[in-house]
Design a protein around this motif. Sequence first.
Motif, PDB file in Angstrom:
ATOM      1  N   UNK A 100      -0.565  44.041 -15.764  1.00  0.00           N
ATOM      2  CA  UNK A 100       0.855  44.221 -15.508  1.00  0.00           C
ATOM      3  C   UNK A 100       1.606  42.891 -15.538  1.00  0.00           C
ATOM      4  N   UNK A 101       0.847  41.797 -15.510  1.00  0.00           N
ATOM      5  CA  UNK A 101       1.497  40.486 -15.574  1.00  0.00           C
ATOM      6  C   UNK A 101       2.121  40.232 -16.938  1.00  0.00           C
ATOM      7  N   UNK A 102       1.613  40.940 -17.943  1.00  0.00           N
ATOM      8  CA  UNK A 102       2.146  40.735 -19.297  1.00  0.00           C
ATOM      9  C   UNK A 102       2.488  42.093 -19.903  1.00  0.00           C
ATOM     10  N   UNK A 103       3.745  42.233 -20.265  1.00  0.00           N
ATOM     11  CA  UNK A 103       4.213  43.513 -20.810  1.00  0.00           C
ATOM     12  C   UNK A 103       3.485  43.886 -22.084  1.00  0.00           C
ATOM     13  N   UNK A 104       2.953  42.882 -22.755  1.00  0.00           N
ATOM     14  CA  UNK A 104       2.334  43.145 -24.051  1.00  0.00           C
ATOM     15  C   UNK A 104       1.181  44.143 -23.941  1.00  0.00           C
ATOM     16  N   UNK A 107       0.855  46.804 -21.838  1.00  0.00           N
ATOM     17  CA  UNK A 107       1.398  48.162 -21.829  1.00  0.00           C
ATOM     18  C   UNK A 107       1.973  48.512 -23.189  1.00  0.00           C
ATOM     19  N   UNK A 108       2.701  47.570 -23.764  1.00  0.00           N
ATOM     20  CA  UNK A 108       3.371  47.830 -25.037  1.00  0.00           C
ATOM     21  C   UNK A 108       2.359  48.222 -26.094  1.00  0.00           C
ATOM     22  N   UNK A 109       1.284  47.426 -26.183  1.00  0.00           N
ATOM     23  CA  UNK A 109       0.302  47.700 -27.211  1.00  0.00           C
ATOM     24  C   UNK A 109      -0.476  48.980 -26.947  1.00  0.00           C
ATOM     25  N   UNK A 117       0.574  51.568 -25.384  1.00  0.00           N
ATOM     26  CA  UNK A 117       1.455  52.703 -25.652  1.00  0.00           C
ATOM     27  C   UNK A 117       1.615  52.922 -27.146  1.00  0.00           C
ATOM     28  N   UNK A 118       1.614  51.843 -27.904  1.00  0.00           N
ATOM     29  CA  UNK A 118       1.774  51.962 -29.351  1.00  0.00           C
ATOM     30  C   UNK A 118       0.438  52.256 -30.028  1.00  0.00           C
ATOM     31  N   UNK A 119      -0.564  52.575 -29.232  1.00  0.00           N
ATOM     32  CA  UNK A 119      -1.830  53.011 -29.805  1.00  0.00           C
ATOM     33  C   UNK A 119      -2.722  51.881 -30.272  1.00  0.00           C
ATOM     34  N   UNK A 120      -2.479  50.680 -29.776  1.00  0.00           N
ATOM     35  CA  UNK A 120      -3.226  49.547 -30.277  1.00  0.00           C
ATOM     36  C   UNK A 120      -4.031  48.914 -29.144  1.00  0.00           C
ATOM     37  N   UNK A 122      -6.285  40.481 -26.951  1.00  0.00           N
ATOM     38  CA  UNK A 122      -6.707  39.595 -25.874  1.00  0.00           C
ATOM     39  C   UNK A 122      -7.070  40.345 -24.605  1.00  0.00           C
ATOM     40  N   UNK A 147     -13.154  53.837 -34.103  1.00  0.00           N
ATOM     41  CA  UNK A 147     -12.249  54.985 -34.216  1.00  0.00           C
ATOM     42  C   UNK A 147     -11.320  55.083 -33.019  1.00  0.00           C
ATOM     43  N   UNK A 197      -2.526  53.614 -18.149  1.00  0.00           N
ATOM     44  CA  UNK A 197      -1.078  53.579 -18.324  1.00  0.00           C
ATOM     45  C   UNK A 197      -0.364  54.093 -17.081  1.00  0.00           C
TER      46      UNK A 197
END
Lengths: 282, 1085
Positions: free
Chosen positions: A85-89, A91-93, A95-98, A102, A151, A168
């Motif tokens: 949670x310290x880095x939004x990246x 959650x962002x990734x 959520x975007x399925x990635x 890191x 996969x 999430x």
Amino acid sequence: MNNNEIQSREWWAQQWVDLLETSRFKKRLERARNYAKQGNVLSIDFQAAKVLAKVQGTEAEPYQVSISLDLFSDEDWGYLIETMSQQAIFSAKLLAGEMPHNIQDVFSANGLSLFPFKLSEIHSRCSCPDKEIPCKHIGAVYYLLSDRFSEDPFVLFQLRGRTKEQILEALRQLRRGNSSQVEGEEKNEIPDAEASQVSRQPQPLNINQFWEYNEPLDSSLVVIVPAPNSDTVLDVLGPIPLASDGTGTAGSNSTPAVMQYLDSVYKAVSQQAFLSALNRDE
Amino acid sequence: MAVLHGSWLLQPQGSCLFIWGETWRRVSRVVSSQTDSVPPHPLGMRQEELTSFLRSRSVSIGESRSLSVGDSRSLAIGKEASARPGKESRASRSGGEKWHTQAKLSVEIALPTPILGSGEMGSPEYSAKTDKDSTDAPPLQLQLWKVEGFYLDPLEAVKFLQALPLGSFKANDAYVGGDLRFWSHVCRWSLDLLARCKFLPGLHRELDNSVAARWQPLLDSAVDQARLEKFATKMPAACRTYQLDLGLTEQENPKSIDPQELLLGFLSSTIDAQVRAWGGATSLPTTEPLVSQWLQALSTASDTVEADPGAVARLEAALKAWTTPVQENLVTLVSQELGQKLFRACFLLQPPKSGGTDWTLEYCLQAVDDPEFLVDAETIWNHPVERLVERGRTIEHPQETFLKGLGLALRLYPPIETSLHEPRPVSCRLTPIEVYEFIKASAWRLQDTGLGVVLPPSLMPGKDLSGRLGLKIRADVQGGKKDRLGLQSLLKFNLELAIGDKTVSKKEFDRLMALKTPLVEVNGEWIALQPQDVRAAEAILATRPEQLSLSVEDALRLSTGDSKTIEKLPVVSFEASGVLQELITNLTNNQAIAPLEAPASFRGQLRPYQERGLGWLAFLERWGLGACLADDMGLGKTVELIAFLLHLKEQEALENPTLLVCPTSVLGNWEREVHKFGPTLKTLVHHGDKRDKGKAFAKAVKGKDLIVTSYALAFRDAKTLESISWQGVVLDEAQNIKNPEAKQSQAVRQLPASFRIALTGTPVENRLSELWSILDFLNPGYLGTRQFFQRRFAMPIEKYGDRDSLQTLRSLVQPFILRRLKTDREIIQDLPEKQEMNIFCGLSSEQAALYQKIVDQSLAEIEQEGGIKRRGMILTLLLRLKQICNHPAQYLKENTLGSSQRSGKLRRLEEMLEEAISEGDRALVFTQFAEWGKLLQPYLQEKRGWETLFLYGSTKKQQREEMIDRFQNDPEGPRIFILSLKAGGTGLNLTRANHVFHFDRWWNPAVENQATDRVFRIGQTRNVQVHKFVSTGTLEEKINDIIESKKQLAEQTVDAGEQWLTELDTDQLRSLLLLDRSAVIDEEE
């Protein structure tokens, strides 16, 4: 080919393969790989934090293989989520399925590792009479797992005790907790029941203008051309995380060939559509 | 005649396009609403009719269909009715089972139907009905009707829709109903998605758990989302009432199909079918078996993937993971989340705060349907809720939507990554160089992938010039007011650099350049300096003003909004002053030109709009600009031109003669009109085999004001005509040069003249290139080369109905064309309700020879007879001569008319009918000879393709009623109605016609007036033109003159009929019948 192979395999799959190849059971695992290649692994299922597989052995009834890793404790997960949670990246990734590249840093920052360092940290059992661990049935499943990881990398989390959705959700809870200090913000939240259901109402039929359509062709549809640069949605999405032939052998992964194929299909279709739009009278 | 309809039908057994046709016909029976079964649509075409109609429009609907209809098989979906969506279509494509069938293929559709007083159901409204808002119409209600037609599978549907005209620019494209034209536009969208690669391969799980490989449309870009919304809103109701379940209680508000669902269904099917068809040629790679099978199923007719369920589930999972970032915008067959997503992540570019240089890219959420509705990151972060209510709108999962958008954006625009390492990112900083790159490349990509981007208005890409470096021009004409100016005259002008409407001095420009940044702030507005603009500006600053030139034509283009660049820089402001300003104001608004009263020498009265026309002609002539007077037929272009020439003469501006070129058929008419309205104009008709050539001609035209000749001679005598320095060249019926390659078009272009005028009632008959041809004669080079015109205007407008191009073309040509329609409100006021005109036609040499022969023979015989026999012989002679004046074929009792060149009258009739039809008018043609009608009707129908009705004595009562009904009521009905004077002269009501032709003459005004009055009954709303044909040089002309002279006394008292002629002695008769050979028009071409 090797270059392709390395590029098309994400680190989480690669790391698993490395683990197998550096193990002291390398020889035995080689044999297990052939075993997998011959299609003896009938199924692999992820149930909760366990991998359950059926492998056809010499007996009529397939052997039951189960594989698991040490679960992280709720406390560990608490720290992990906190770190994410310290880095939004993250959650962002997610959520975007990635799978964030890191993500390992999150684990190591908490003194944990997503992957086991040694084969011995993997708990495996097989219903075959063979006393040795890993037996070739287990070995065969090991090999196939690397595909499953490419996969759907999120099964890795699952093996450690959390699904992607749980993570999430936990992240969301955490954000909520963090900002609950913000005064009076809750008022903007309305309970589900009262929420105005937003649904599209199809417009009513206009019986008096039943046939009318007086629009000119949209000016953006007058000239139809391919996208300005040659990038397509394929470039946005990247390679499809496809399974290989089921053995984890280098060079057997279908993805590069499929992507190349799709790329040429897209080019052909785009070209044809362009020509077809141009020559509509001919 | 007929209108095509159709719509996309969503059906479990395979979605398809259903097409059917509607034709106007008489409906006598009222259908009872009591019947149980759905009645057939009374105006619906039968399949055979539809097939032949499609054939007549050269529209193909695929081979299997057109073949099967002839042999009494009709089409329906056969035994594959239970198959999966799209399956039967593939089967038919792969050459397997075709459409089998026994039953007639029909579909039920709910249509607005008038409910009559008795509670009975009328016949459904004809879709092309024109007078929809008549107040006494019975109320409408949706009722089910059965229509016959064809199913087209997705590929055939695309092919069919592609072949339909996209616009309704041309009148003969009106056969495509609005509902089908809607689908042809959507089909264009489908092609656009394919060209832009907006589709993804996927797997679709059927209800029975079988799995199909499908190509799915991807509607992620902002453009496509807007289109989905727009098409859904604009979908005609007619597309939504097929197979409608009209419950008894739901009549008020029947459940129609949701437009969006229908649209997405169409896109799904057509895109899947097209990618299969076009991508199938690519050879499949060797891969893992299941993947191979999937690819195979994506590229061939059969879409089924049959494999171990576990393996398929894995592939499904992999594909799902792969498409997660665009999931909401992927159109799948099952869940349609599209359009439900109301907010998207958005990037808002903010200029640097004062003092700084770095820009900020702020992250926020944007309402999909309102780009101005933004929710900033701070608010989002402060509300970790499921549902946020913000300014009255509900945002579902605000943080997740926001974060997911950032995750997707990261793939497209890596510079945001650093900021995402923060826990609550709100923005990132960009250097001016990065901003420039962002605007030029990344902003578009983000928007194309379902994300929002908001730029400062001045940096928005697009046509708006406000944020571009450009030029500000002020101009006026050089020299004094007396000088004669033309399009090519050079202007004196002043030129400054500008941004928006603000001038930029050289010093300021240098300062901006010194900043060495692609983004500069000028007067509070940010602009991106395009390298090419900067280079152009530097070049202009380095050029001395004398080296630049600007002509009147440039000025006109700048003011009409066509060309907007000078020396490669956009012109942001153009200001004309003095005389130039006056010119431009008058040209861009021809209402501003003062009307001119008819000169004293004009013998007659000009109507108010004709005075405006005269003023307009005089104005353009003063500037040496070519003018196209394009008033409707019958508004008096001829008298306007005569008045104009007289005006020039009075101004002593007619130094040299003016050449008027017209069709041979109207030569005589011109001569008479000039004689009548402008007798002071010294006129010479250059025509006939005794005409002067070369030096003799030069001598003959000296001192003349007007020379009239034909198009044929304009080419044949080109050398002679070119040797004269003409004051003006006027083309009458200028559509004669619509083909620029034709010899006569080339010839008239070569004629030297100081002014040029084109007269035509139909500047554009069929193609826009006709307009080019006329304009290029008037103002050479103004519309560019023909090829340029074709590419820039004709193609986009004719093929795609592009309104922007049409608008530009309009404003370009508008200064040079004055077109008034007889239906214009103010014109109607100026016109009498009935205009009677004599149309003087020449004779062909064949007619002249026959005429001469008969006159000579008969007079010799008549001379020897007396009494009743003599009278009888005279009447027979008159009859024969009238037949010859009509057409030699009538006199010779031939079966067909052959070439129109054989008759001067027929030639003129054709020309006038053509004009009337292209103006959307309807005409009655009266003749006293039934046999003439029998010859004329097939001629007009077959030679000219004009459907023509013919009513005469032996027409049966029922046919008679049907004809009248069609003529009066069928919107697409025949536009020409031939009537024999005896059978059609009384009792009928034919108010839809606004032209009456009296092709041959009864010489009894009372009878003719009575016939004319067929169109003057109650219901006539328009002005009517009555054209009375007269063959010049023959007895017809002489009798006409006699009648005209008596008419002033008392119209009705003129001795009826032709009896008085029989009383004449032979000498009187001879002088009456004598042929004036100068009226003979030669056979040309």
